[in-house]
Design a protein around this motif. Structure first.
Motif, mmCIF file in Angstrom:
data_model
loop_
_atom_site.group_PDB
_atom_site.id
_atom_site.type_symbol
_atom_site.label_atom_id
_atom_site.label_comp_id
_atom_site.label_asym_id
_atom_site.label_seq_id
_atom_site.Cartn_x
_atom_site.Cartn_y
_atom_site.Cartn_z
ATOM 1 N N ALA A 83 20.143 1.866 -2.545
ATOM 2 C CA ALA A 83 19.121 2.897 -2.674
ATOM 3 C C ALA A 83 17.888 2.286 -3.323
ATOM 4 O O ALA A 83 17.995 1.471 -4.242
ATOM 5 N N VAL A 84 16.714 2.698 -2.843
ATOM 6 C CA VAL A 84 15.451 2.313 -3.456
ATOM 7 C C VAL A 84 14.959 3.533 -4.237
ATOM 8 O O VAL A 84 14.510 4.516 -3.641
ATOM 9 N N GLU A 85 15.075 3.492 -5.550
ATOM 10 C CA GLU A 85 14.631 4.593 -6.404
ATOM 11 C C GLU A 85 13.192 4.365 -6.815
ATOM 12 O O GLU A 85 12.859 3.318 -7.370
ATOM 13 N N ALA A 86 12.340 5.349 -6.566
ATOM 14 C CA ALA A 86 10.943 5.261 -6.971
ATOM 15 C C ALA A 86 10.775 5.884 -8.352
ATOM 16 O O ALA A 86 10.988 7.074 -8.533
ATOM 17 N N LYS A 87 10.389 5.071 -9.328
ATOM 18 C CA LYS A 87 10.269 5.577 -10.700
ATOM 19 C C LYS A 87 9.182 6.642 -10.827
ATOM 20 O O LYS A 87 9.339 7.598 -11.572
ATOM 21 N N LYS A 88 8.086 6.480 -10.093
ATOM 22 C CA LYS A 88 6.985 7.449 -10.218
ATOM 23 C C LYS A 88 7.351 8.810 -9.644
ATOM 24 O O LYS A 88 6.693 9.796 -9.918
ATOM 25 N N GLY A 116 10.687 6.340 3.154
ATOM 26 C CA GLY A 116 10.034 7.588 3.516
ATOM 27 C C GLY A 116 8.517 7.456 3.561
ATOM 28 O O GLY A 116 7.930 6.687 2.799
ATOM 29 N N PRO A 117 7.859 8.204 4.448
ATOM 30 C CA PRO A 117 6.401 8.107 4.622
ATOM 31 C C PRO A 117 5.600 8.363 3.355
ATOM 32 O O PRO A 117 4.500 7.821 3.206
ATOM 33 N N ASP A 118 6.126 9.159 2.433
ATOM 34 C CA ASP A 118 5.396 9.421 1.191
ATOM 35 C C ASP A 118 5.228 8.165 0.341
ATOM 36 O O ASP A 118 4.420 8.146 -0.590
ATOM 37 N N TYR A 119 5.983 7.119 0.676
ATOM 38 C CA TYR A 119 5.960 5.891 -0.124
ATOM 39 C C TYR A 119 5.368 4.708 0.644
ATOM 40 O O TYR A 119 5.377 3.579 0.144
ATOM 41 N N TRP A 120 4.876 4.948 1.844
ATOM 42 C CA TRP A 120 4.316 3.867 2.652
ATOM 43 C C TRP A 120 3.060 3.290 2.002
ATOM 44 O O TRP A 120 2.288 4.006 1.361
ATOM 45 N N GLY A 121 2.852 1.992 2.220
ATOM 46 C CA GLY A 121 1.616 1.336 1.805
ATOM 47 C C GLY A 121 1.455 1.142 0.310
ATOM 48 O O GLY A 121 0.353 0.836 -0.160
ATOM 49 N N GLN A 122 2.545 1.280 -0.448
ATOM 50 C CA GLN A 122 2.444 1.149 -1.904
ATOM 51 C C GLN A 122 3.236 -0.043 -2.448
ATOM 52 O O GLN A 122 3.370 -0.197 -3.657
ATOM 53 N N MET A 125 8.665 -1.170 -0.474
ATOM 54 C CA MET A 125 9.667 -1.817 0.356
ATOM 55 C C MET A 125 9.576 -3.330 0.285
ATOM 56 O O MET A 125 10.609 -4.003 0.297
ATOM 57 N N SER A 126 8.385 -3.892 0.186
ATOM 58 C CA SER A 126 8.287 -5.350 0.037
ATOM 59 C C SER A 126 9.025 -5.806 -1.209
ATOM 60 O O SER A 126 9.758 -6.801 -1.197
ATOM 61 N N GLN A 127 8.849 -5.049 -2.289
ATOM 62 C CA GLN A 127 9.524 -5.408 -3.540
ATOM 63 C C GLN A 127 11.038 -5.185 -3.442
ATOM 64 O O GLN A 127 11.823 -6.011 -3.905
ATOM 65 N N ALA A 128 11.449 -4.078 -2.839
ATOM 66 C CA ALA A 128 12.884 -3.789 -2.700
ATOM 67 C C ALA A 128 13.578 -4.844 -1.844
ATOM 68 O O ALA A 128 14.688 -5.298 -2.169
ATOM 69 N N VAL A 129 12.952 -5.254 -0.752
ATOM 70 C CA VAL A 129 13.530 -6.289 0.110
ATOM 71 C C VAL A 129 13.611 -7.616 -0.640
ATOM 72 O O VAL A 129 14.605 -8.341 -0.531
#
Length: 195
Positions: A83-88, A116-122, A125-129
């Motif tokens: 899972a990729v948890e977004a802290k913000k 999810g699209p709400d997290y695109w371009g931030q 995913m590059s960091q999670a990968v």
């Protein structure tokens, strides 16, 4: 029991848990995510997404019930899902990174991901990968990771390139999705080149 886990100032990468079901479903039910996950989603989007969510979360349930090492250990299992948890976003599950198609003999596996699209371009995913690559190479013993994406999925291509994956070949007009043909771009990353 120690879980495979990574954390930064913006996200946490950890094994899926059964209570992640709502966040996972909210994200992959959206057409802009589901259409890139796998070929069958294009034909039967809602039904297949439900099945995919169920399958993903079944693995999470087994992790809880039998212990991480027993289910996700390299000797016993063919897949790792994080899972990729977004802290913000109050630690909501923004996406998933998977290590699949494990070839233990050759120490090779595939890596796949969606967010999810709400997290695109931030940069999530590059960091999670990047974190998943570190786990794959340092803790799971892989020496090569493979990945693929559709040629029109620019976001996923950027994630792979940002993590030093190299394009190895293009399979032309392999998939028919939403009324158009797509090429499949194949990538690889060797452990030695990522150090």
């Amino acid at each position: 029991m120690q879980e495979l886990h990574r954390e930064s100032d913006k996200l946490v990468l950890r094994p899926l848990r059964i209570w992640d079901a709502i966040d996972v479903y909210k994200n992959i039910r959206r057409k802009e995510v589901g259409k890139w996950i796998s070929e069958p989603l294009a034909a039967k989007h809602n039904n297949v997404i439900f099945q995919l969510t169920h399958r993903i979360l079944r693995y999470a349930h087994k992790t809880l019930a039998m212990g991480f090492k027993a289910i996700f250990g390299i000797e016993e299992k063919r897949v790792f899902r994080f899972a990729v948890e977004a802290k913000k976003a109050s630690n909501k599950v923004a996406g998933i990174v998977s290590i699949t198609r494990i070839n233990k003999e050759h120490h090779v596996a595939d890596i796949g991901f969606w967010i999810g699209p709400d997290y695109w371009g931030q940069g999530y995913m590059s960091q999670a990968v990047s974190m998943a690559i570190d786990i794959a190479f340092t803790e799971l013993g892989f020496t090569k990771l493979k990945a693929w994406t559709y040629n029109k999925n620019i976001g996923s291509q950027k994630v792979l390139i940002n993590n030093d994956f190299k394009l190895t070949d293009v399979e032309k007009q392999k998939y028919y999705l939403y009324g158009e043909l797509h090429h499949r771009n194949n990538y690889e990353l060797n452990k030695d080149s990522s150090l």
